[in-house]
Structure formats: C-alpha cells, structure tokens
Design a protein around this motif. Sequence first.
Motif, short mmCIF file in Angstrom:
data_model
loop_
_atom_site.label_atom_id
_atom_site.label_comp_id
_atom_site.label_asym_id
_atom_site.label_seq_id
_atom_site.Cartn_x
_atom_site.Cartn_y
_atom_site.Cartn_z
N TYR A 88 -9.17 -1.87 4.60
CA TYR A 88 -9.14 -3.21 4.01
C TYR A 88 -8.81 -4.21 5.11
O TYR A 88 -8.42 -3.84 6.22
CB TYR A 88 -8.14 -3.27 2.86
CG TYR A 88 -6.71 -2.95 3.26
CD1 TYR A 88 -5.84 -3.95 3.69
CD2 TYR A 88 -6.23 -1.64 3.20
CE1 TYR A 88 -4.54 -3.66 4.06
CE2 TYR A 88 -4.92 -1.34 3.57
CZ TYR A 88 -4.09 -2.36 4.00
OH TYR A 88 -2.80 -2.07 4.37
N VAL B 184 -2.10 -4.27 -6.68
CA VAL B 184 -3.14 -4.92 -5.89
C VAL B 184 -3.14 -6.42 -6.11
O VAL B 184 -3.32 -7.20 -5.18
CB VAL B 184 -4.52 -4.30 -6.16
CG1 VAL B 184 -4.99 -4.59 -7.57
CG2 VAL B 184 -5.53 -4.84 -5.16
N SER C 104 0.82 -1.21 0.00
CA SER C 104 0.00 0.00 0.00
C SER C 104 0.85 1.26 0.00
O SER C 104 0.39 2.32 -0.43
CB SER C 104 -0.92 0.01 1.22
OG SER C 104 -0.21 0.22 2.42
N PHE D 97 -8.32 -0.48 -0.68
CA PHE D 97 -6.86 -0.63 -0.74
C PHE D 97 -6.30 0.27 -1.84
O PHE D 97 -5.32 0.99 -1.63
CB PHE D 97 -6.52 -2.09 -1.03
CG PHE D 97 -5.05 -2.40 -1.03
CD1 PHE D 97 -4.38 -2.66 0.15
CD2 PHE D 97 -4.33 -2.42 -2.22
CE1 PHE D 97 -3.01 -2.96 0.14
CE2 PHE D 97 -2.98 -2.72 -2.24
CZ PHE D 97 -2.31 -2.98 -1.05
N LEU D 98 -6.95 0.27 -3.02
CA LEU D 98 -6.49 1.09 -4.14
C LEU D 98 -6.71 2.58 -3.88
O LEU D 98 -5.90 3.42 -4.30
CB LEU D 98 -7.20 0.66 -5.42
CG LEU D 98 -6.81 -0.69 -5.99
CD1 LEU D 98 -7.75 -1.08 -7.12
CD2 LEU D 98 -5.37 -0.67 -6.48
N THR E 85 -10.72 -4.43 -1.80
CA THR E 85 -9.73 -4.07 -2.80
C THR E 85 -9.84 -2.61 -3.22
O THR E 85 -8.83 -1.92 -3.38
CB THR E 85 -9.88 -4.98 -4.03
OG1 THR E 85 -9.67 -6.34 -3.62
CG2 THR E 85 -8.85 -4.63 -5.10
N ASP F 223 -2.56 -9.29 -3.32
CA ASP F 223 -3.46 -10.44 -3.17
C ASP F 223 -2.68 -11.75 -3.21
O ASP F 223 -2.83 -12.61 -2.32
CB ASP F 223 -4.48 -10.47 -4.31
CG ASP F 223 -5.68 -9.59 -4.07
OD1 ASP F 223 -6.00 -9.34 -2.91
OD2 ASP F 223 -6.28 -9.14 -5.05
#
Length: 314
Positions: free
Chosen positions: A130, A64, A41, A123-124, A120, A68
Amino acid sequence: MLPSSPPSAAPSLPAGILLETLLSELRRLAWGAADILRAYSRGLEPPFGFPPVLAVEEGGEGPVSAADLSVNQWLLQGLAAAFPEAPWTVLSEETAKEQLTPGVPLAADWLWILDPLDGTRDFLQGTGEYAVHLALVRQGRPVLGVVLLPEVEELWFGLLGEAGQPAGAWREDRLGVRTPPELSARHRCEEMVLVASRNHRDPRLECLLEAIAPASSRAMGSVGGKVATILRGEADLYVSLSGRTAPKDWDMAAPEAVLRAAGGAFSHADGRPLTYNTGDLNQAGCLIASHGVLHGEVCRRALAALAAEPQEQQ
C-alpha cells in the motif's frame, strides 16, 4: 537525476513557497504517515493521539477507515500548519464528497491531490503493498509528486519543470539517503516485465496484455507500488483499463509525476496526457505507464487491440 541541492530546472511553485522548505515538510509528513499506517496494520496504538479504531456511529468502518481518516487528518493539518498562507487548495479522497460538485472543477490554480491510503485491499490482506500519494498540480498537470511506501520504507519524490520536463526524481530512506531511479533499458516488448494488480483483472485487460506481449508479469498492489517497481527497474510497464469503475485523480497524479520526472512515460493509450481537476475525478480509458523506451510501441499495440474489441464490450 539525483539532486543534492535544488535542481536547476526546479518546478515553479506558489509565491512564497521555497522548494527545500516544502520538501522538508513533505518528508516529515510522509514518515509520520508511515508510522500511523504501520501501527494500524499491526494492530498497535497509533502515534500522535489517533484512535485505534473508529466506531461505526462516528463514520468509521473499522481499522482501515481509522487509518484512512487518521492519515488524512495528519496530512491536512500538517500542510495547513506548515504553510498557513499558501495559495493552494487541498483535495483528498476522504474529503472529495464534501468539496466537489460533479462536472465542476475546483477553482484552484494550485491544487494538492492526496490519497492517504492507496491499496486498501492490500492493506487489509496484509501484503504490505500500500502507499500514500501526494501530488501538487497546477492547471491540471502535476509539478511535484510524492509516493510513500511505508512497509519498505521508501519515499519517492518527483519534480517537473517548465512544460512538464523532468527536473529530478529520487527515493529516500528515513535517514535521508537518496538513491536515483534505475529504469530498465529493455528495448523490445517481448522482453518487458509487466506489473499488474492482483485484485483488478478481467478478460478485456487480459486480451489487451496478450496484444502487448510482455515477457512476464508480476503482481503488485497500489498504483504507487506498481510505479515504484518501474522506477527500480524491476518492471517496465503498467496498464490500467477501466470498465465499470475507473481509477481516480488521487490514484494517478503522484505516481505519474514521479515516473515522468524519472524519465519514464505515463499517458492515455492514444498519447494524450492525463489531466486532473477537470470536474470528473475518473481517469477512465486505457492508461499506460512505462519506462519510456517502448512507450510509443506499447501504445500502438494497445490501440490496435482496443479497436479490435467487439463494439458491445467497449
């Protein structure tokens, strides 16, 4: 409930698995996952030798996907190494396509359901909202849930005993200091605080929420993050109403386990329990998570609102 030693109503576990050993390994894996995700991140070099970004030709779609896949690998390899003889199967969001046949449950009495990165979009977007979910399920019902919130450094555990009865729930920091859940005591729907997604709202959900009539709402990413606000007493209610898409097993299993272990409630609007590994990953319909005090009344209002919908919208 805040156990300092194995709870008296501890969940049954697979043969040869000791609860404290399992919790210790889950702590190690969870905080390792937090380090991986926090590095991605922030655009930093991730720990444990994971690549900063996966190339498209290798199946990645940028940072991302790298996050994952790296957390997924960390968790799968960690569980396998720590418990090589454990009689369980592990299902992850990242491996589901290879593992599952539509309509056919996995042949597993004990099943781990993992979400390496829930939330997600958050997170972005850099909201920090998240989570990582791990749930141990037996015959379709969770017995242990773990919800990790990396950015606020909270690790939630929930244990369910025989017949799904609460056996203990707490959160830990990195030092292992435990804090019990603090569900609110608000006892009128008109006093309740709703926690809702900032990314998944539609007119059907808005109409449903008007019928429930909470006092206020706050936005939060990740199902695990939403449930944590209920566990802290900051909110009382979360409602999921699926339309063209629906949440999956890995979105709900761990948050459900922790919330119910803390004395809250999580069910379909008609009171049916959520079930997992049914052959259909979708947790479709109207799902309601709450602090428990008003769960029946909230479900009643939700059902009435759904029944009043025009048929073509249902």
